[in-house]
Design an enzyme around this catalytic site. Structure first.
Site, PDB file in Angstrom:
ATOM      1  N   SER A 288       0.845  -1.191   0.000  1.00  0.00           N
ATOM      2  CA  SER A 288       0.000   0.000   0.000  1.00  0.00           C
ATOM      3  C   SER A 288       0.879   1.240   0.000  1.00  0.00           C
ATOM      4  O   SER A 288       2.031   1.196   0.451  1.00  0.00           O
ATOM      5  CB  SER A 288      -0.904  -0.002   1.245  1.00  0.00           C
ATOM      6  OG  SER A 288      -1.569   1.246   1.390  1.00  0.00           O
TER       7      SER A 288
ATOM      8  N   TYR B   5      -2.032  -0.587  10.920  1.00  0.00           N
ATOM      9  CA  TYR B   5      -2.126  -1.029   9.520  1.00  0.00           C
ATOM     10  C   TYR B   5      -0.858  -0.714   8.726  1.00  0.00           C
ATOM     11  O   TYR B   5      -0.331  -1.580   8.016  1.00  0.00           O
ATOM     12  CB  TYR B   5      -3.336  -0.355   8.879  1.00  0.00           C
ATOM     13  CG  TYR B   5      -3.518  -0.598   7.402  1.00  0.00           C
ATOM     14  CD1 TYR B   5      -4.040  -1.800   6.931  1.00  0.00           C
ATOM     15  CD2 TYR B   5      -3.196   0.387   6.461  1.00  0.00           C
ATOM     16  CE1 TYR B   5      -4.239  -2.013   5.559  1.00  0.00           C
ATOM     17  CE2 TYR B   5      -3.391   0.181   5.098  1.00  0.00           C
ATOM     18  CZ  TYR B   5      -3.908  -1.019   4.655  1.00  0.00           C
ATOM     19  OH  TYR B   5      -4.095  -1.225   3.316  1.00  0.00           O
TER      20      TYR B   5
ATOM     21  N   LYS C  88       1.809  -3.071   6.114  1.00  0.00           N
ATOM     22  CA  LYS C  88       2.024  -2.866   4.684  1.00  0.00           C
ATOM     23  C   LYS C  88       3.493  -2.588   4.374  1.00  0.00           C
ATOM     24  O   LYS C  88       4.005  -2.993   3.317  1.00  0.00           O
ATOM     25  CB  LYS C  88       1.123  -1.747   4.169  1.00  0.00           C
ATOM     26  CG  LYS C  88      -0.348  -2.141   4.152  1.00  0.00           C
ATOM     27  CD  LYS C  88      -0.582  -3.403   3.341  1.00  0.00           C
ATOM     28  CE  LYS C  88      -2.026  -3.804   3.245  1.00  0.00           C
ATOM     29  NZ  LYS C  88      -2.229  -5.018   2.415  1.00  0.00           N
TER      30      LYS C  88
END
Length: 250
Positions: free
Chosen positions: A140, A153, A157
């Site tokens: 991401s 998060y 990533k």
């Protein structure tokens, strides 16, 4: 037909980016193993309508056994595996200071541990087959920048991107290429509630030089390219698919 007769495993393949990539690979001639956590009927039907082989496997990628089940399905139905698109991921937005330990743990287990376990299982099968392969991890733009409500998060990533870099070194001797895709702001179930704020949506659109938010289908071309023999000398690379958002400092 860049993937004619290849077998592709896609995790998180029942919706969003995963569904688009699974169908896109089938459009390019691949047979597809769709890993899902709930229901993959729509994706299976779409791939069958294209005349390609498809099998759906329900499971939790955070469970190390799931990777083996996916490989087993690919071997039983299609004779082997040529490509992995490790896409499964979650992002339950939450503030940092009161982040529940369970939320952090589950995000890490699905996004990072899951990618690790599935990659390991697929890589072992590719080594046994002796014909190389392509492993693509859906990282991401969040691997490169921060997010106030994504402290659990963004590290996953960044970890997925780093995993592909290290695997490119570890697996190159077997002809296995490992790369990551870094989507920008893509309209999926993960962020639909967050982007329901029209002012926030307009802000993101303004930040993106191409003038629009991404659609899941925008990841199909990059994924198919990295999966195909056209990228036979590409490994350890990362490709931003963000409409130019990352480079826009204005």
């Amino acid at each position: 037909m860049l993937l004619k007769d290849k077998t592709v495993i896609v995790t998180g393949g029942s919706r969003g980016i995963g569904a688009a990539v699974a169908i896109g690979c089938a459009q390019h001639g691949a047979n597809v193993v769709v890993s899902h956590h709930s229901n993959a009927d729509e994706v299976v039907a779409a791939i069958q309508a294209l005349g390609r082989g498809v099998v759906a496997v329900k499971g939790d990628v955070a469970d190390p056994a799931t990777g083996s089940l996916l490989v087993q399905a690919a071997v039983e139905h299609f004779g082997g595996v040529d490509v992995l698109v490790s896409n499964a991921g979650i992002c339950p937005f939450h503030a940092f200071l009161d982040m529940p330990p369970e939320t952090l743990k589950r995000t890490m287990e699905v996004n990072l541990h899951g990618a690790y376990f599935v990659t390991q299982a697929v890589a072992n099968r590719m080594k046994e087959q002796g014909r190389g392969g392509s492993i693509i991890a859906m990282s991401s733009i969040s691997a490169l920048v921060g997010g106030e409500f994504q402290t659990h998060y963004t590290p996953t990533k960044a970890g997925v991107h780093s995993l592909m870099q290290s695997c490119a070194i570890a697996l190159g001797k077997y002809g296995i290429r490992c790369n990551s895709l870094l989507p920008g702001t893509i309209l999926t179930d993960i962020n639909k509630d967050d982007l329901a704020d029209l002012d926030k949506k307009a802000y993101f659109e303004k930040r993106i030089p191409l003038g629009r938010l991404g659609q899941p289908e925008d990841l199909v071309g990059p994924a198919v390219f990295l999966a195909s023999d056209m990228a036979q000398y590409v490994t350890g690379a990362a490709l931003l698919v963000d409409g130019g958002m990352f480079v826009n400092l204005q």
